[in-house]
Motif scaffolding. Structure first.
Motif, mmCIF file in Angstrom:
data_model
loop_
_atom_site.group_PDB
_atom_site.id
_atom_site.type_symbol
_atom_site.label_atom_id
_atom_site.label_comp_id
_atom_site.label_asym_id
_atom_site.label_seq_id
_atom_site.Cartn_x
_atom_site.Cartn_y
_atom_site.Cartn_z
ATOM 1 N N ILE A 36 0.939 -1.230 0.010
ATOM 2 C CA ILE A 36 -0.063 0.090 -0.123
ATOM 3 C C ILE A 36 0.797 1.192 0.089
ATOM 4 N N GLU A 37 0.549 2.140 -0.739
ATOM 5 C CA GLU A 37 1.443 3.405 -0.952
ATOM 6 C C GLU A 37 0.362 4.608 -0.752
ATOM 7 N N LEU A 38 1.053 5.620 -0.038
ATOM 8 C CA LEU A 38 0.434 6.565 0.375
ATOM 9 C C LEU A 38 1.261 7.999 -0.435
ATOM 10 N N ARG A 39 0.654 8.716 -1.207
ATOM 11 C CA ARG A 39 1.512 9.934 -1.946
ATOM 12 C C ARG A 39 0.668 11.039 -1.615
ATOM 13 N N THR B 271 -4.240 25.034 -5.617
ATOM 14 C CA THR B 271 -4.339 25.303 -4.136
ATOM 15 C C THR B 271 -4.724 24.077 -3.342
ATOM 16 N N GLU B 272 -4.984 22.964 -4.165
ATOM 17 C CA GLU B 272 -5.398 21.709 -3.220
ATOM 18 C C GLU B 272 -4.287 20.645 -3.396
ATOM 19 N N LEU B 273 -4.277 19.543 -2.338
ATOM 20 C CA LEU B 273 -3.072 18.791 -2.473
ATOM 21 C C LEU B 273 -3.865 17.320 -3.096
ATOM 22 N N ASN B 274 -3.164 16.630 -3.654
ATOM 23 C CA ASN B 274 -3.423 15.672 -4.423
ATOM 24 C C ASN B 274 -3.046 14.245 -3.582
ATOM 25 N N VAL B 275 -4.002 13.543 -3.097
ATOM 26 C CA VAL B 275 -3.803 12.297 -2.319
ATOM 27 C C VAL B 275 -3.818 10.913 -3.202
ATOM 28 N N GLU B 276 -2.919 10.114 -3.246
ATOM 29 C CA GLU B 276 -2.949 8.978 -4.070
ATOM 30 C C GLU B 276 -2.827 7.733 -3.065
ATOM 31 N N ILE B 277 -3.810 6.734 -3.148
ATOM 32 C CA ILE B 277 -3.765 5.516 -2.264
ATOM 33 C C ILE B 277 -3.466 4.456 -3.467
ATOM 34 N N ARG B 278 -2.493 3.794 -3.283
ATOM 35 C CA ARG B 278 -2.171 2.632 -4.650
ATOM 36 C C ARG B 278 -2.029 1.531 -3.610
ATOM 37 N N VAL B 279 -2.841 0.314 -4.026
ATOM 38 C CA VAL B 279 -2.748 -0.970 -3.446
ATOM 39 C C VAL B 279 -2.386 -1.840 -4.555
ATOM 40 N N THR B 280 -1.297 -2.684 -4.000
ATOM 41 C CA THR B 280 -0.768 -3.825 -5.052
ATOM 42 C C THR B 280 -0.847 -5.184 -4.418
ATOM 43 N N PRO C 119 -2.118 -9.613 -5.347
ATOM 44 C CA PRO C 119 -2.531 -10.712 -6.124
ATOM 45 C C PRO C 119 -3.934 -10.128 -6.707
ATOM 46 N N MET C 120 -4.165 -10.495 -7.934
ATOM 47 C CA MET C 120 -5.495 -10.293 -8.687
ATOM 48 C C MET C 120 -6.707 -11.173 -8.062
ATOM 49 N N ASP C 121 -7.324 -10.645 -7.047
ATOM 50 C CA ASP C 121 -8.298 -11.485 -6.141
ATOM 51 C C ASP C 121 -8.991 -10.289 -5.328
ATOM 52 N N VAL C 122 -10.047 -11.183 -4.955
ATOM 53 C CA VAL C 122 -11.180 -10.531 -4.284
ATOM 54 C C VAL C 122 -10.566 -9.827 -2.903
ATOM 55 N N GLN C 123 -9.392 -10.751 -2.342
ATOM 56 C CA GLN C 123 -9.182 -9.930 -1.103
ATOM 57 C C GLN C 123 -8.359 -8.515 -1.343
ATOM 58 N N THR C 124 -7.708 -8.462 -2.447
ATOM 59 C CA THR C 124 -6.749 -7.375 -2.709
ATOM 60 C C THR C 124 -7.917 -6.067 -2.958
ATOM 61 N N LEU C 125 -8.976 -6.233 -3.818
ATOM 62 C CA LEU C 125 -10.040 -5.538 -3.868
ATOM 63 C C LEU C 125 -10.556 -4.920 -2.655
ATOM 64 N N GLY C 126 -10.917 -5.884 -1.867
ATOM 65 C CA GLY C 126 -11.781 -5.547 -0.437
ATOM 66 C C GLY C 126 -10.684 -4.789 0.093
ATOM 67 N N PHE C 127 -9.358 -5.097 0.465
ATOM 68 C CA PHE C 127 -8.338 -4.242 1.148
ATOM 69 C C PHE C 127 -8.467 -2.933 0.439
ATOM 70 N N PHE C 128 -8.431 -2.839 -0.886
ATOM 71 C CA PHE C 128 -8.363 -1.518 -1.509
ATOM 72 C C PHE C 128 -9.383 -0.796 -0.994
ATOM 73 N N GLU C 129 -10.677 -1.301 -1.128
ATOM 74 C CA GLU C 129 -11.847 -0.611 -0.940
ATOM 75 C C GLU C 129 -11.806 -0.122 0.481
ATOM 76 N N ARG C 130 -11.519 -0.913 1.597
ATOM 77 C CA ARG C 130 -11.476 -0.793 3.007
ATOM 78 C C ARG C 130 -10.439 0.765 3.073
ATOM 79 N N THR C 131 -9.290 0.398 2.593
ATOM 80 C CA THR C 131 -8.322 1.456 2.668
ATOM 81 C C THR C 131 -8.792 2.730 2.175
ATOM 82 N N LYS C 132 -9.273 2.624 1.054
ATOM 83 C CA LYS C 132 -9.768 3.964 0.365
ATOM 84 C C LYS C 132 -10.746 4.705 1.210
ATOM 85 N N SER C 133 -11.817 3.850 1.864
ATOM 86 C CA SER C 133 -13.196 4.379 2.548
ATOM 87 C C SER C 133 -12.242 5.002 3.868
ATOM 88 N N THR C 134 -11.308 4.289 4.593
ATOM 89 C CA THR C 134 -10.644 4.620 5.782
ATOM 90 C C THR C 134 -10.052 6.070 5.610
#
Length: 161
Positions: free
Chosen positions: A113-116, A124-133, A135-150
């Motif tokens: 997981i990367e925060l930039r 005048t605004e900041l750009n926040v990127e969350i990148r999750v890398t 395996p191509m599976d539902v667990q990675t997608l779920g982790f991404f969605e939880r992280t993004k929401s948090t």
């Protein structure tokens, strides 16, 4: 102070080498959010602990990689294990990033997981990127969605008076 404009997913596919024997399908999900304001360090201090807490879910133990500090329009950045040291070496940084990585408890496939956080000079605004890398599976997608929401909730809390 805080607004978010895009919580989209931009998956990309690549192959991760596992043990040198065979390739494992991998994917990257990217969310871009915006924070109204220009203080990169203040935004970092608020959001990095949130991402670190999310990284604990990746596996035991999640390892923080080097911090990268610099300017969004300059390819030369300072890297190091100590954020304060990096900040001392860059005057008025407009870019800070860090990644956490681990092997999942459920398998040997690496995840990260990367925060930039960056500020472009003409905005005048900041750009926040969350990148999750991972395996191509539902667990990675779920982790991404939880992280993004948090992280989005943390940005919303930054906006409260």
């Amino acid at each position: 102070m805080v607004i978010y404009v895009d919580r989209g997913t931009a998956p990309a596919t690549m192959l991760l080498r596992e043990g040198g024997d065979h390739a494992v399908a991998s994917t990257t999900h990217l969310a871009e959010l915006e924070i109204e304001g220009t203080d990169v360090v203040a935004a970092w201090n608020a959001l990095e602990p949130v991402v670190a807490q999310c990284a604990e879910i990746l596996g035991t133990p999640a390892t923080r990689r080097d911090y990268y500090v610099g300017h969004s329009d300059d390819p030369d950045t300072v890297a190091g294990a100590d954020l304060r040291d990096c900040l001392d070496r860059v005057e008025n940084p407009t870019l800070i990033s860090v990644a956490y990585g681990a092997r999942s408890d459920s398998g040997a496939d690496p995840q990260s997981i990367e925060l930039r956080i960056m500020r472009y000079r003409r905005f005048t605004e900041l750009n926040v990127e969350i990148r999750v890398t991972g395996p191509m599976d539902v667990q990675t997608l779920g982790f991404f969605e939880r992280t993004k929401s948090t992280v989005a909730r943390a940005i919303d809390r930054m906006n409260e008076p």
